[in-house]
Design a protein around this motif. Sequence first.
Motif, PDB file in Angstrom:
ATOM      1  N   TRP A 193      39.262  39.514  40.700  1.00 29.32           N
ATOM      2  CA  TRP A 193      39.533  40.371  39.774  1.00 29.32           C
ATOM      3  C   TRP A 193      40.010  41.668  40.372  1.00 29.32           C
ATOM      4  CZ3 TRP A 193      40.546  39.766  34.393  1.00 29.32           C
ATOM      5  CH2 TRP A 193      40.565  41.104  33.738  1.00 29.32           C
ATOM      6  N   ARG A 216      43.167  41.318  42.349  1.00 27.64           N
ATOM      7  CA  ARG A 216      44.193  41.440  41.727  1.00 27.64           C
ATOM      8  C   ARG A 216      44.698  42.897  41.343  1.00 27.64           C
ATOM      9  NH1 ARG A 216      43.842  39.260  36.606  1.00 27.64           N
ATOM     10  NH2 ARG A 216      45.690  38.446  36.541  1.00 27.64           N
ATOM     11  N   GLY A 254      48.050  43.236  40.476  1.00 26.84           N
ATOM     12  CA  GLY A 254      48.176  41.886  39.604  1.00 26.84           C
ATOM     13  C   GLY A 254      48.642  40.649  40.615  1.00 26.84           C
ATOM     14  N   GLU A 261      46.364  30.386  35.603  1.00 25.59           N
ATOM     15  CA  GLU A 261      46.473  31.481  34.842  1.00 25.59           C
ATOM     16  C   GLU A 261      46.790  32.771  35.509  1.00 25.59           C
ATOM     17  OE1 GLU A 261      43.936  34.175  31.535  1.00 25.59           O
ATOM     18  OE2 GLU A 261      43.669  32.003  31.549  1.00 25.59           O
ATOM     19  N   TRP A 262      46.191  32.906  36.522  1.00 24.39           N
ATOM     20  CA  TRP A 262      46.238  34.239  37.495  1.00 24.39           C
ATOM     21  C   TRP A 262      47.395  33.925  38.389  1.00 24.39           C
ATOM     22  CZ3 TRP A 262      40.407  35.364  37.869  1.00 24.39           C
ATOM     23  CH2 TRP A 262      39.946  35.999  36.740  1.00 24.39           C
TER      24      TRP A 262
END
Length: 266
Positions: free
Chosen positions: A40, A43, A48, A76-77
Amino acid sequence: MDHLDALENESIYIFREAHRKFKDLAMLWSIGKDSTTLLWLARKAFFGKVPFPLVHIDTGFKHPMMIAYRDRMAKEWEVDLIVGQNEEAICSGMTPEKGRFACCNALKTQGLQQLLDRRGFKGIFLGIRRDEEGSRAKERIFSPRDKNFEWNYKDQPPELWDQFNTSFGPDTHVRIHPLLSWTELDIWEYIRREEIPICPLYLSKDGKRFRSLGCVPCNFPLDSGASTVDEIIEELKVTKTPERAGRAQDHEAAYMMQKLRSLGYM
């Protein structure tokens, strides 16, 4: 700026500094709360889009729910996920029944080393914390390994006043630890604030939950009624149970984890 903001800023700075100084980087994603928090933060650090691949070492003994979570979040990421295995050890029948030290060393340590060597990664980010386990408390943010990925825990560079040494020889492999100053409670409070999706194994079911995730034969749930992140945070404020009480390798012979980590274990 509060405590979590300060930790976040430091971790993002470490990510960006490492990316500026080193080529051929990767990040270990073990699917646990720490490495998912690390992902996280990566990102966030790079707006991102994580600019290096993620590595997951699959021993063949992981909880199916972990693998399902891994594949869902990777999609998803939109991360570049590399799954590695020590196929020779798996095919030869390596299991915890042959000794947890031998199994961890073959399936995890050697599996990681083989992938790093094959892909030519000179540095790798890991989501370890000093408060998690004794040998990790000896780590540095930028921790050098030799060409065989082995760690000399008795000879680590000083990092005084957050001055990080990033100048290493060409044969040095570097482990980078952006979460080293975080605590277990910090991780969960950050997960709550950021609303980070976590593996469901962390949430209580039938009065038990996992606090640390590993391989099925060596990973056991602990008594807990905490079925939400808020309840986990409140539980951590009062519990006397060690975080890795459900990890069998931590209950083996003295200094087993330190021996494993000196050989290149996560």
